[in-house]
Design an enzyme around this catalytic site. Structure first.
Site, PDB file in Angstrom:
ATOM      1  N   LYS A  45      50.556   9.101  87.385  1.00 29.53           N
ATOM      2  CA  LYS A  45      52.072   9.468  87.515  1.00 29.53           C
ATOM      3  C   LYS A  45      52.051  10.534  88.629  1.00 29.53           C
ATOM      4  O   LYS A  45      52.616  10.638  89.630  1.00 29.53           O
ATOM      5  CB  LYS A  45      52.955   9.799  86.841  1.00 29.53           C
ATOM      6  CG  LYS A  45      53.547   8.557  85.875  1.00 29.53           C
ATOM      7  CD  LYS A  45      54.328   8.861  84.589  1.00 29.53           C
ATOM      8  CE  LYS A  45      54.412   7.610  83.778  1.00 29.53           C
ATOM      9  NZ  LYS A  45      54.882   8.096  82.437  1.00 29.53           N
ATOM     10  N   GLN A  89      56.302  13.009  78.474  1.00 31.98           N
ATOM     11  CA  GLN A  89      55.312  11.744  77.951  1.00 31.98           C
ATOM     12  C   GLN A  89      55.650  11.405  76.657  1.00 31.98           C
ATOM     13  O   GLN A  89      55.329  12.279  75.823  1.00 31.98           O
ATOM     14  CB  GLN A  89      53.884  11.892  78.501  1.00 31.98           C
ATOM     15  CG  GLN A  89      53.417  10.620  78.245  1.00 31.98           C
ATOM     16  CD  GLN A  89      53.805   9.252  79.153  1.00 31.98           C
ATOM     17  OE1 GLN A  89      53.983   9.680  80.288  1.00 31.98           O
ATOM     18  NE2 GLN A  89      53.793   8.233  78.738  1.00 31.98           N
ATOM     19  N   ASP A 112      63.348   9.909  83.830  1.00 30.50           N
ATOM     20  CA  ASP A 112      63.106   8.856  83.103  1.00 30.50           C
ATOM     21  C   ASP A 112      64.320   7.808  82.719  1.00 30.50           C
ATOM     22  O   ASP A 112      64.196   6.893  82.207  1.00 30.50           O
ATOM     23  CB  ASP A 112      62.260   9.259  81.945  1.00 30.50           C
ATOM     24  CG  ASP A 112      60.763   9.100  81.722  1.00 30.50           C
ATOM     25  OD1 ASP A 112      60.171   8.427  82.562  1.00 30.50           O
ATOM     26  OD2 ASP A 112      59.978   9.810  81.178  1.00 30.50           O
TER      27      ASP A 112
END
Ligand code: NDP
Length: 280
Positions: A45, A89, A112
């Site tokens: 990412k 994460q 997200d």
């Protein structure tokens, strides 16, 4: 279906958008603990951010980090104007309540799309920042002109990250959606009726050739390690009957990252006022 090629095109578009935006875009990535797969995903990412001109602010915390410490970092990132997107994460170590952490992220920086406010807006048919994997899948389906209106769609998996949001997005495109999970009876028969089948389970060979309607579109979200090799949830032989199918690797994975970049630019637009944020 070439997710890798499509993701390259999306990254090129995002790069132009970032350059045209006239303000810096910054993604904070937070990695807690030493889960190897998570470390690889976060690295990819960050590399993708660098490629398109998004600054990344990386934070690595030890496996023993307390919930309070992590919440403190999230509060700092919420307040930091250079940070226009925040990605914590998952999974987090067991001592940390993931829901509390997700809820602590400012919804306008929630690239997200996991915050209840953004998930709720998706539920209500007003998508804002939508989870990257389902967004990426929808972009693949659109790129290949897969007809969704009136189509029968089966989503195998009901996680908040993939299964539920992709089911809602397919429903919004007027597919007739069934969601299957570990307690579903008669999965094979349900699968055989599907024009569009999304497998998000985390178990190799969940979908086999005999389960797929000839000509169906099959989206394989799974990432599994089988004998040291990467495998999806769908048996490779399904390719012989499917009309279209995403490979693993090179399908949903690269489009997930590309969609995260798109969300990061969108979040920056919300924050600059260029776009109205319904979640505010
Ligand atoms: P979860 O473990 O959160 O969810 C898995 C789902 O599969 C659950 O709903 C579970 O049912 C269901 N399930 C498990 N076994 C069966 C079975 N035998 N038959 C039918 N359903 C079953 O996983 P995620 O949604 O987070 O991820 C799914 C997969 O996608 C994983 O392999 C993950 O690594 C991958 N992934 C890939 C991404 C990418 O970028 N390519 C991004 C995100 C995930 P129940 O709810 O009843 O337990």
């Amino acid at each position: 279906m070439d997710g890798k090629g499509l993701a390259e095109r999306v990254r090129a578009e995002v790069k132009e958008e970032v350059a045209a935006l006239g303000r810096p875009v910054g993604l904070a990535t937070v990695l807690v603990g030493d889960d190897q797969a998570s470390a690889i995903y976060v690295r990819r990412k960050r590399e993708a951010c660098a490629e398109v001109g998004i600054e990344s602010f990386h934070h690595e915390l030890g496996a023993g980090t307390s919930e309070e410490e992590l919440l403190g970092l999230v509060a700092d990132l919420n307040a930091d104007e250079r940070v226009t997107g925040i990605l914590v994460q998952l999974p987090l170590p067991g001592q940390i309540d993931e829901d509390r952490v997700i809820q602590a992220i400012d919804p306008v920086k929630d690239v997200d799309g996991f915050h209840p406010s953004n998930a709720g807006l998706l539920f209500q048919g007003q998508p804002t920042l939508v989870a990257a994997t389902p967004s990426g899948i929808m972009a693949i389906l659109a790129a290949y002109d897969v007809p969704l209106q009136g189509a029968r769609a089966l989503v195998i998996g009901r996680s908040n990250i993939v299964g539920k949001p992709i089911a809602l997005l397919l429903l919004a495109e007027h597919a007739t959606v069934t969601i299957a999970h570990s307690r579903t009876r008669g999965l094979d028969a349900l699968a055989r009726e599907a024009d569009v089948l999304v497998a998000a389970v985390g178990r190799a060979d969940t979908v086999t050739k005999d389960m797929v309607k000839p000509g169906a579109t099959v989206i394989d979200v799974g990432i599994n390690r089988v004998d040291g090799k990467l495998a999806g949830d769908v048996s490779p032989a399904v390719e012989e009957v499917a009309g279209l199918m995403t490979p693993v690797p090179g399908g949903v994975g690269p489009m997930t990252i590309a969609s995260l970049l798109r969300n990061t630019v969108k979040a920056a637009r919300y924050q600059s006022g260029a776009l109205a944020f319904p979640g505010a």
